[in-house]
Design a protein around this motif. Structure first.
Motif, mmCIF file in Angstrom:
data_model
loop_
_atom_site.group_PDB
_atom_site.id
_atom_site.type_symbol
_atom_site.label_atom_id
_atom_site.label_comp_id
_atom_site.label_asym_id
_atom_site.label_seq_id
_atom_site.Cartn_x
_atom_site.Cartn_y
_atom_site.Cartn_z
ATOM 1 N N GLY A 157 8.496 3.477 2.943
ATOM 2 C CA GLY A 157 8.478 4.340 1.768
ATOM 3 C C GLY A 157 7.580 3.818 0.676
ATOM 4 O O GLY A 157 6.892 4.591 -0.001
ATOM 5 N N THR A 158 7.589 2.486 0.469
ATOM 6 C CA THR A 158 6.720 1.915 -0.558
ATOM 7 C C THR A 158 5.247 2.091 -0.214
ATOM 8 O O THR A 158 4.393 2.108 -1.102
ATOM 9 C CB THR A 158 7.032 0.429 -0.754
ATOM 10 O OG1 THR A 158 6.883 -0.256 0.508
ATOM 11 C CG2 THR A 158 8.454 0.237 -1.271
ATOM 12 N N HIS A 160 4.183 4.785 1.210
ATOM 13 C CA HIS A 160 4.020 6.239 1.249
ATOM 14 C C HIS A 160 3.824 6.754 2.689
ATOM 15 O O HIS A 160 3.041 7.663 2.937
ATOM 16 C CB HIS A 160 2.844 6.681 0.360
ATOM 17 C CG HIS A 160 2.962 6.228 -1.060
ATOM 18 N ND1 HIS A 160 3.846 6.789 -1.961
ATOM 19 C CD2 HIS A 160 2.317 5.227 -1.733
ATOM 20 C CE1 HIS A 160 3.733 6.185 -3.128
ATOM 21 N NE2 HIS A 160 2.824 5.226 -3.016
ATOM 22 N N LEU A 161 4.557 6.137 3.618
ATOM 23 C CA LEU A 161 4.546 6.561 5.013
ATOM 24 C C LEU A 161 5.867 7.237 5.347
ATOM 25 O O LEU A 161 6.879 7.046 4.660
ATOM 26 C CB LEU A 161 4.315 5.360 5.943
ATOM 27 C CG LEU A 161 2.988 4.613 5.766
ATOM 28 C CD1 LEU A 161 2.951 3.391 6.668
ATOM 29 C CD2 LEU A 161 1.805 5.528 6.064
ATOM 30 N N ASN A 162 5.868 8.036 6.399
ATOM 31 C CA ASN A 162 7.082 8.721 6.825
ATOM 32 C C ASN A 162 8.091 7.710 7.351
ATOM 33 O O ASN A 162 7.741 6.785 8.101
ATOM 34 C CB ASN A 162 6.767 9.746 7.908
ATOM 35 C CG ASN A 162 5.914 10.887 7.383
ATOM 36 O OD1 ASN A 162 5.986 11.242 6.206
ATOM 37 N ND2 ASN A 162 5.102 11.472 8.251
ATOM 38 N N THR A 163 9.346 7.895 6.961
ATOM 39 C CA THR A 163 10.407 7.025 7.461
ATOM 40 C C THR A 163 10.760 7.405 8.899
ATOM 41 O O THR A 163 10.433 8.497 9.372
ATOM 42 C CB THR A 163 11.657 7.121 6.572
ATOM 43 O OG1 THR A 163 12.107 8.479 6.546
ATOM 44 C CG2 THR A 163 11.330 6.651 5.164
#
Length: 310
Positions: A157-158, A160-163
């Motif tokens: 998340g930090t 900015h990628l999909n979890t």
């Protein structure tokens, strides 16, 4: 008068009886010293196996009366789609965990064998994951794989990628179990490879260096061929361990294997049926089916060993 054949036979039998009695008195303390192990093994090893075979043909909830139902437990297990999915899940987890684990273990062992000093500290570090409690390892990794507050998803998340739904989606669930297995057993297999590497005579490596062979050619043409029996041993042991995965998926996903049974393994399915649903006869039948699957895998590996030796 000469002795009759009957009297001679009686004397020989008497001598044999005296010799057996003397040997028994001589070796009795030794027999008594090892008897506890065999008695315990008979009570808690052999007897449960025989009882499980008898139980596999019964319908029993652990309290009431047993009812003989023949091969119905085996027939239902072999036609149960959930058990089929458990077999498929087990094979998939085994494949995606065993291949990276053994490759990484071989690489670590080769690099460690090249070091001249400080090997002991690395060996201890490699062994620590294997001697740590499996439950503790699964709980720690469960905090890493949490969907909302897991460390891995927080890092994604930090950036900015999909979890990733490690505990809810099918393939991420299998990869979660595989990564725990890789982390736990890579060091153990690396130490086995390390022992195999140390048994290879150094003359081969010295001759290769004189001939101008680089590290990769030395590894491919000397290390791998001479290490083949050890590699086959680790493949067999990893196969037997991978086919009986239980603790990791049970801690991560629960008794039913999580969402859609995507994390359900054969051992977890057996536990679910026998000790969570109280179908002890059916659970015993599943255990024997698993046994025959392991026998088939052992036979295949044995044939591979024979073919490589030839």
């Amino acid at each position: 008068m000469s002795a009759t054949p009957v009297s001679i036979a009686e004397k020989v039998e008497k001598q044999h009886t005296v010799a057996r009695s003397s040997n028994l008195r001589k070796y009795l303390p030794m027999y008594l010293s090892i008897a506890p192990f065999f008695i315990i093994y008979l009570c808690f090893g052999i007897a449960p196996v025989i009882f499980s075979l008898y139980l596999a043909f019964q319908r029993w909830d652990g309290i009431g009366q047993m009812n003989f139902i023949g091969f119905n437990n085996f027939a239902f297990a072999l036609t149960d789609p959930i058990f089929g999915q458990a077999i498929l899940n087990t094979f998939e987890i085994w494949i995606i965990s065993t291949i990276p684990m053994l490759v990484l273990a071989l690489l670590l062992a080769f690099l460690l064998n090249m070091r001249k000093r400080s090997k002991f500290a690395y060996q201890v570090a490699y062994l620590l994951p294997n001697i740590t409690s499996t439950v503790a390892i699964a709980l720690i990794f469960g905090s890493f794989f949490g969907d909302q507050y897991g460390l891995i998803n927080q890092m994604l998340g930090t950036m900015h990628l999909n979890t990733i739904g490690w505990l809810t989606d099918a393939w991420p669930m299998r990869w979660a179990v595989a990564m725990i297995t890789i982390w736990r057993w890579t060091g153990y297999n690396a130490l086995i490879y390390m022992a195999g590497l140390q048994s290879i005579p150094s003359d081969f490596y010295e001759a290769a260096r004189i001939d101008g062979a680089n590290t990769w050619r030395t590894f491919y043409h000397i290390t791998l061929p001479l290490l083949r029996p050890v590699i086959l041993f680790t493949v067999i042991s990893s196969t037997l361990g991978g086919m009986t995965l239980f603790t990791e998926p049970q801690i991560l996903f629960g008794n039913n294997g999580g969402v859609g049974n995507s994390g359900l393994t054969m051992s977890l399915y057996q536990y679910w049926q026998a000790f969570a649903s109280f179908h002890y006869g059916f659970g015993a039948a599943v255990g024997w089916i698993m046994f025959f699957i392991l026998v088939i895998f052992t036979f295949v590996n044995w044939k591979i060993v024979q073919s490589t030796e030839r």
